[in-house]
Design a protein around this motif. Structure first.
Motif, mmCIF file in Angstrom:
data_model
loop_
_atom_site.group_PDB
_atom_site.id
_atom_site.type_symbol
_atom_site.label_atom_id
_atom_site.label_comp_id
_atom_site.label_asym_id
_atom_site.label_seq_id
_atom_site.Cartn_x
_atom_site.Cartn_y
_atom_site.Cartn_z
ATOM 1 N N GLY A 15 18.769 68.152 78.301
ATOM 2 C CA GLY A 15 18.815 66.870 78.978
ATOM 3 C C GLY A 15 17.416 66.303 79.037
ATOM 4 O O GLY A 15 16.437 67.044 79.031
ATOM 5 N N ALA A 16 17.321 64.985 79.081
ATOM 6 C CA ALA A 16 16.005 64.343 79.112
ATOM 7 C C ALA A 16 16.118 62.993 79.801
ATOM 8 O O ALA A 16 17.207 62.449 79.968
ATOM 9 C CB ALA A 16 15.469 64.162 77.697
ATOM 10 N N CYS A 17 14.962 62.474 80.161
ATOM 11 C CA CYS A 17 14.900 61.208 80.867
ATOM 12 C C CYS A 17 13.610 60.483 80.482
ATOM 13 O O CYS A 17 12.576 61.119 80.297
ATOM 14 C CB CYS A 17 14.913 61.513 82.364
ATOM 15 N N SER A 18 13.686 59.159 80.353
ATOM 16 C CA SER A 18 12.507 58.355 80.082
ATOM 17 C C SER A 18 12.070 57.740 81.407
ATOM 18 O O SER A 18 12.686 56.790 81.890
ATOM 19 C CB SER A 18 12.820 57.266 79.054
ATOM 20 N N GLY A 19 11.052 58.321 82.000
ATOM 21 C CA GLY A 19 10.712 58.010 83.384
ATOM 22 C C GLY A 19 11.514 58.963 84.247
ATOM 23 O O GLY A 19 12.432 59.622 83.772
ATOM 24 N N GLY A 22 15.000 57.213 85.499
ATOM 25 C CA GLY A 22 15.062 56.236 84.424
ATOM 26 C C GLY A 22 16.278 56.500 83.572
ATOM 27 O O GLY A 22 17.159 57.277 83.942
ATOM 28 N N PRO A 23 16.355 55.884 82.389
ATOM 29 C CA PRO A 23 17.486 56.144 81.496
ATOM 30 C C PRO A 23 17.394 57.568 80.947
ATOM 31 O O PRO A 23 16.302 58.059 80.659
ATOM 32 C CB PRO A 23 17.329 55.104 80.392
ATOM 33 N N GLY A 24 18.538 58.227 80.859
ATOM 34 C CA GLY A 24 18.526 59.612 80.402
ATOM 35 C C GLY A 24 19.739 59.974 79.572
ATOM 36 O O GLY A 24 20.699 59.202 79.472
ATOM 37 N N GLY A 25 19.679 61.155 78.981
ATOM 38 C CA GLY A 25 20.790 61.629 78.163
ATOM 39 C C GLY A 25 20.915 63.135 78.228
ATOM 40 O O GLY A 25 19.995 63.828 78.657
ATOM 41 N N ALA A 41 22.242 55.241 82.698
ATOM 42 C CA ALA A 41 21.201 54.213 82.755
ATOM 43 C C ALA A 41 20.100 54.549 83.760
ATOM 44 O O ALA A 41 18.940 54.196 83.548
ATOM 45 C CB ALA A 41 21.823 52.862 83.102
ATOM 46 N N HIS A 42 20.449 55.229 84.856
ATOM 47 C CA HIS A 42 19.461 55.507 85.901
ATOM 48 C C HIS A 42 19.724 56.910 86.437
ATOM 49 O O HIS A 42 20.684 57.127 87.178
ATOM 50 C CB HIS A 42 19.579 54.471 87.015
ATOM 51 N N THR A 43 18.859 57.852 86.082
ATOM 52 C CA THR A 43 19.078 59.252 86.438
ATOM 53 C C THR A 43 17.757 59.996 86.460
ATOM 54 O O THR A 43 16.695 59.370 86.359
ATOM 55 C CB THR A 43 20.078 59.890 85.434
#
Length: 71
Positions: A15-19, A22-25, A41-43
């Motif tokens: 799993g990862a997040c940008s910020g 922030g948005p993550g996957g 969208a926000h995690t």
């Protein structure tokens, strides 16, 4: 796929997040087998790491060994 002949299925998760937040996957995959992924969208990074493992456990039957880079 899943447990065959009493064997444990190895599933790789990430799993990862940008910020943060922030948005993550998230994603999980069994070598030469099934896989899945998703996004929010926000995690947070930790939430995406845990979601990957949880979704793998929900999707795959039998005993699992979850391999993750998260501590």
């Amino acid at each position: 796929m899943g447990s065959q002949n009493g064997h444990t299925t190895v599933v790789y998760t990430d799993g990862a997040c940008s910020g943060n937040p922030g948005p993550g996957g998230w994603a999980w995959a069994v070598p030469d087998g099934p896989y899945a992924s998703g996004a929010e969208a926000h995690t947070t990074n930790q939430r995406m790491e845990l979601t990957a493992a949880l979704e793998a456990a929900r999707a795959l039957p039998g005993p699992l060994r979850i391999a993750s880079d998260s501590t």
